[in-house]
Design an enzyme around this catalytic site. Structure first.
Site, PDB file in Angstrom:
ATOM      1  N   TYR A  51      63.361  22.765  64.319  1.00  0.00           N
ATOM      2  CA  TYR A  51      63.827  22.325  61.824  1.00  0.00           C
ATOM      3  C   TYR A  51      63.402  20.875  61.790  1.00  0.00           C
ATOM      4  O   TYR A  51      63.723  20.734  60.541  1.00  0.00           O
ATOM      5  CB  TYR A  51      64.929  22.735  62.163  1.00  0.00           C
ATOM      6  CG  TYR A  51      66.393  23.594  61.568  1.00  0.00           C
ATOM      7  CD1 TYR A  51      65.296  25.292  60.862  1.00  0.00           C
ATOM      8  CD2 TYR A  51      67.175  23.943  61.791  1.00  0.00           C
ATOM      9  CE1 TYR A  51      65.881  25.969  60.351  1.00  0.00           C
ATOM     10  CE2 TYR A  51      67.858  25.369  61.959  1.00  0.00           C
ATOM     11  CZ  TYR A  51      67.500  26.260  60.826  1.00  0.00           C
ATOM     12  OH  TYR A  51      68.040  27.936  60.899  1.00  0.00           O
ATOM     13  N   PHE A  59      71.493  16.911  55.511  1.00  0.00           N
ATOM     14  CA  PHE A  59      71.666  18.931  55.792  1.00  0.00           C
ATOM     15  C   PHE A  59      71.349  18.015  57.430  1.00  0.00           C
ATOM     16  O   PHE A  59      72.017  19.429  58.075  1.00  0.00           O
ATOM     17  CB  PHE A  59      71.876  19.253  55.401  1.00  0.00           C
ATOM     18  CG  PHE A  59      70.329  20.467  54.639  1.00  0.00           C
ATOM     19  CD1 PHE A  59      69.897  20.840  56.097  1.00  0.00           C
ATOM     20  CD2 PHE A  59      69.966  19.784  53.357  1.00  0.00           C
ATOM     21  CE1 PHE A  59      68.642  21.511  55.566  1.00  0.00           C
ATOM     22  CE2 PHE A  59      68.338  20.752  53.569  1.00  0.00           C
ATOM     23  CZ  PHE A  59      67.532  21.141  54.263  1.00  0.00           C
ATOM     24  N   ARG A  87      61.501  37.108  54.352  1.00  0.00           N
ATOM     25  CA  ARG A  87      62.754  36.789  53.254  1.00  0.00           C
ATOM     26  C   ARG A  87      62.616  37.594  52.598  1.00  0.00           C
ATOM     27  O   ARG A  87      64.086  37.031  51.998  1.00  0.00           O
ATOM     28  CB  ARG A  87      61.417  36.193  52.462  1.00  0.00           C
ATOM     29  CG  ARG A  87      60.705  34.791  54.029  1.00  0.00           C
ATOM     30  CD  ARG A  87      62.008  33.913  54.134  1.00  0.00           C
ATOM     31  NE  ARG A  87      61.747  32.620  53.708  1.00  0.00           N
ATOM     32  CZ  ARG A  87      62.094  32.260  53.541  1.00  0.00           C
ATOM     33  NH1 ARG A  87      63.289  31.776  54.217  1.00  0.00           N
ATOM     34  NH2 ARG A  87      63.082  31.351  52.153  1.00  0.00           N
ATOM     35  N   THR A  93      69.054  31.091  50.358  1.00  0.00           N
ATOM     36  CA  THR A  93      69.701  30.237  51.754  1.00  0.00           C
ATOM     37  C   THR A  93      71.062  30.191  51.372  1.00  0.00           C
ATOM     38  O   THR A  93      71.890  30.492  52.388  1.00  0.00           O
ATOM     39  CB  THR A  93      68.944  28.790  51.319  1.00  0.00           C
ATOM     40  OG1 THR A  93      67.444  29.015  51.024  1.00  0.00           O
ATOM     41  CG2 THR A  93      69.383  28.344  52.358  1.00  0.00           C
ATOM     42  N   ARG A 104      72.088  37.708  53.612  1.00  0.00           N
ATOM     43  CA  ARG A 104      72.759  37.173  53.611  1.00  0.00           C
ATOM     44  C   ARG A 104      74.120  37.577  52.352  1.00  0.00           C
ATOM     45  O   ARG A 104      74.984  36.576  52.320  1.00  0.00           O
ATOM     46  CB  ARG A 104      71.802  35.448  52.984  1.00  0.00           C
ATOM     47  CG  ARG A 104      71.401  35.171  54.058  1.00  0.00           C
ATOM     48  CD  ARG A 104      70.631  33.967  53.773  1.00  0.00           C
ATOM     49  NE  ARG A 104      69.503  33.105  54.787  1.00  0.00           N
ATOM     50  CZ  ARG A 104      68.289  32.827  54.868  1.00  0.00           C
ATOM     51  NH1 ARG A 104      67.699  32.416  53.714  1.00  0.00           N
ATOM     52  NH2 ARG A 104      68.336  31.836  55.585  1.00  0.00           N
ATOM     53  N   ASN A 114      74.608  30.684  57.517  1.00  0.00           N
ATOM     54  CA  ASN A 114      74.732  31.766  56.066  1.00  0.00           C
ATOM     55  C   ASN A 114      73.205  32.912  57.156  1.00  0.00           C
ATOM     56  O   ASN A 114      72.489  33.556  57.251  1.00  0.00           O
ATOM     57  CB  ASN A 114      72.889  31.121  55.161  1.00  0.00           C
ATOM     58  CG  ASN A 114      71.973  30.336  55.621  1.00  0.00           C
ATOM     59  OD1 ASN A 114      72.178  30.593  57.184  1.00  0.00           O
ATOM     60  ND2 ASN A 114      71.022  30.297  55.107  1.00  0.00           N
ATOM     61  N   HIS A 117      68.155  33.468  59.696  1.00  0.00           N
ATOM     62  CA  HIS A 117      66.899  33.048  59.308  1.00  0.00           C
ATOM     63  C   HIS A 117      65.631  33.518  59.472  1.00  0.00           C
ATOM     64  O   HIS A 117      65.310  34.424  60.258  1.00  0.00           O
ATOM     65  CB  HIS A 117      66.769  31.879  59.902  1.00  0.00           C
ATOM     66  CG  HIS A 117      65.521  30.736  60.395  1.00  0.00           C
ATOM     67  ND1 HIS A 117      65.013  30.216  59.588  1.00  0.00           N
ATOM     68  CD2 HIS A 117      63.759  31.467  60.824  1.00  0.00           C
ATOM     69  CE1 HIS A 117      63.956  29.725  59.609  1.00  0.00           C
ATOM     70  NE2 HIS A 117      62.820  30.194  60.226  1.00  0.00           N
TER      71      HIS A 117
HETATM   72  P1  CMP Z   1      67.166  28.806  57.190  1.00  0.00           P
HETATM   73  O1  CMP Z   1      66.759  28.756  56.237  1.00  0.00           O
HETATM   74  O2  CMP Z   1      67.633  28.928  58.690  1.00  0.00           O
HETATM   75  O3  CMP Z   1      66.064  27.100  57.100  1.00  0.00           O
HETATM   76  C1  CMP Z   1      66.645  25.880  57.274  1.00  0.00           C
HETATM   77  C2  CMP Z   1      68.409  25.936  56.920  1.00  0.00           C
HETATM   78  O4  CMP Z   1      69.289  24.674  56.536  1.00  0.00           O
HETATM   79  C3  CMP Z   1      68.992  26.952  55.890  1.00  0.00           C
HETATM   80  O5  CMP Z   1      68.421  28.004  56.431  1.00  0.00           O
HETATM   81  C4  CMP Z   1      70.694  27.036  55.662  1.00  0.00           C
HETATM   82  O6  CMP Z   1      71.183  27.525  56.381  1.00  0.00           O
HETATM   83  C5  CMP Z   1      69.984  25.111  56.214  1.00  0.00           C
HETATM   84  N1  CMP Z   1      70.645  23.741  55.101  1.00  0.00           N
HETATM   85  C6  CMP Z   1      71.861  23.688  54.861  1.00  0.00           C
HETATM   86  N2  CMP Z   1      71.984  23.051  53.322  1.00  0.00           N
HETATM   87  C7  CMP Z   1      70.707  23.216  52.827  1.00  0.00           C
HETATM   88  C8  CMP Z   1      70.291  22.878  51.735  1.00  0.00           C
HETATM   89  N3  CMP Z   1      71.010  21.712  51.310  1.00  0.00           N
HETATM   90  N4  CMP Z   1      69.351  23.268  51.168  1.00  0.00           N
HETATM   91  C9  CMP Z   1      68.658  24.183  52.425  1.00  0.00           C
HETATM   92  N5  CMP Z   1      68.848  24.925  53.019  1.00  0.00           N
HETATM   93  C10 CMP Z   1      69.809  24.187  53.630  1.00  0.00           C
END
Ligand code: CMP
Length: 141
Positions: A51, A59, A87, A93, A104, A114, A117
């Protein structure tokens, strides 16, 4: 269309809730080929690399804590337009905004927890696949 590969990862909440089979099944039924599959518990180091684009965001710390809180199931799927189609299948998200019918949308009410990924671009797909799989763990068939 040449087949494309993407990385899909069932997060610790999805594993804890027993959604692994259901989620893998959706990608199989859609027509994707699974070319790599493993369960692992991410170390903090691996999670921070995975990440890294989110480093510095508010976050980031809670994301790393959550993703290292239990096992994940990572898979590489292959097929036409795999990146964009995966996607679409996972949905927005935030589970509260993801449409019903998406993964989701059907299984999450949270932005952090969620369930799943999926890589969002060819660059992130090759980066994420490279982090989680060695070349010999990917099977062409
Ligand atoms: P993912 O697609 O795994 O990519 C980054 C992750 O950060 C996202 O899913 C969310 O689970 C997490 N996340 C938590 N807070 C936020 C936010 N405010 N905006 C975007 N992603 C977030």
């Amino acid at each position: 269309m040449p087949a494309e590969r993407t990385l899909v990862m069932i997060k610790p909440d999805g594993v804890r809730r027993g959604l692994v089979g259901e989620i893998i099944s959706r990608f199989e039924k859609k027509g994707f080929r699974i070319v790599g599959l493993k369960m692992l518990r991410m170390s903090r180091e691996l999670a921070e690399k995975f990440y890294s684009v989110h480093k510095g965001k508010q976050f980031f710390e809670s994301l790393i804590e959550f993703i290292t809180s239990g096992p994940v199931v990572a898979m590489v799927i292959e097929g036409d337009s795999a990146i964009s189609v995966a996607r679409l299948m996972i949905g927005a998200t935030d589970g509260r905004q993801a449409l019903p019918g998406t993964i989701r949308g059907d299984y999450s009410l949270s932005k952090t927890e969620n369930v799943i990924h999926a890589s969002d671009s060819p660059e992130s797909a090759s980066y994420e696949i490279g982090l989680l799989f060695r070349e010999e763990e990917l099977v062409s068939w």
